[in-house]
Design an enzyme around this catalytic site. Structure first.
Site, PDB file in Angstrom:
ATOM      1  CD  GLU A  71      27.751  19.658  31.318  1.00 32.50           C
ATOM      2  OE1 GLU A  71      27.124  19.789  30.257  1.00 32.50           O
ATOM      3  OE2 GLU A  71      27.483  20.320  32.346  1.00 32.50           O
ATOM      4  CB  ALA A  97      28.891  21.741  46.427  1.00 33.32           C
ATOM      5  CB  ILE A  98      28.506  17.405  50.279  1.00 34.44           C
ATOM      6  CG1 ILE A  98      27.210  16.931  49.605  1.00 34.44           C
ATOM      7  CG2 ILE A  98      28.502  17.097  51.779  1.00 34.44           C
ATOM      8  CD1 ILE A  98      25.951  17.570  50.119  1.00 34.44           C
ATOM      9  CG  ASN A 153      33.854  13.394  41.435  1.00 34.52           C
ATOM     10  OD1 ASN A 153      33.795  12.519  42.288  1.00 34.52           O
ATOM     11  ND2 ASN A 153      33.421  14.628  41.640  1.00 34.52           N
ATOM     12  CE1 TYR A 198      25.203  13.988  40.466  1.00 29.48           C
ATOM     13  CE2 TYR A 198      27.356  13.726  39.457  1.00 29.48           C
ATOM     14  CZ  TYR A 198      26.460  14.471  40.207  1.00 29.48           C
ATOM     15  OH  TYR A 198      26.833  15.696  40.697  1.00 29.48           O
TER      16      TYR A 198
END
Length: 181
Positions: A111, A78-79, A116, A123
């Site tokens: 996952e 998370a950013i 997204n 990734y």
């Protein structure tokens, strides 16, 4: 122009309020304080935070994986929304994979929401491949998750790959006027 200095550190209980604040900003309250405390207390969890030291309470990003047998299961990356598209996600993903490699883990999985595209692109840039789909995985809206895998973390070539990623990540940070302490 002077670069803004980032600090990456292992999170502790002292960081819980900042963790919850970031979780709220990114996910609307995905995990509870108790959930994060369990992660902090578990020897099988790696919880890393990315801080901007000029504002010590300002946690810009966090990443977590669970070490399960010989796998690093990335549970959170998370950013803070104000800091998207500045290379900070790359820093955390690189750091999680380096930590997994240092722990002797063989592969990594995660996952990600099928919608997204930005995360999937990140990734895949780091070598993750789509291995499957979990139908209706996300409880908030029933969205599917893509299952991604990265293998061979203990192969000698992976050390070279990590070195190359470090250069790439550092260059990306410089483009956004950041640097790692």
């Amino acid at each position: 122009m002077t670069s803004l200095e980032l600090k990456l550190k292992t999170l502790t209980s002292d960081d819980l309020s900042a963790i919850l604040e970031l979780d709220q900003a990114c996910f609307g309250g995905l995990w509870t304080m108790e959930g994060y405390q369990r992660e902090l207390d578990s020897p099988n969890s790696e919880l890393l935070g990315l801080f901007f030291p000029l504002a010590p309470s300002k946690l810009l990003g966090l990443g977590c994986f669970w070490a399960i047998l010989d796998e690093a299961h990335i549970t959170i990356l998370a950013i803070h929304p104000q800091y998207h598209r500045q290379g900070l996600g790359q820093v955390l993903l690189y750091s999680l994979l380096k930590a997994a490699c240092d722990r002797g883990l063989e592969r990594s999985t995660l996952e990600v929401r099928a919608s997204n595209a930005a995360a999937i692109c990140l990734y895949q840039k780091f070598g993750f491949k789509i291995a499957g789909r979990r139908k209706g995985y996300y409880q908030d809206n029933g969205e599917d998750a893509l299952v991604l895998w990265l293998s061979d973390l203990q192969y000698p070539q992976f050390t070279e790959t990590l070195d190359n990623w470090y250069i790439t990540v550092s260059d990306r940070l410089r483009q956004s006027d950041w640097q790692m302490l």
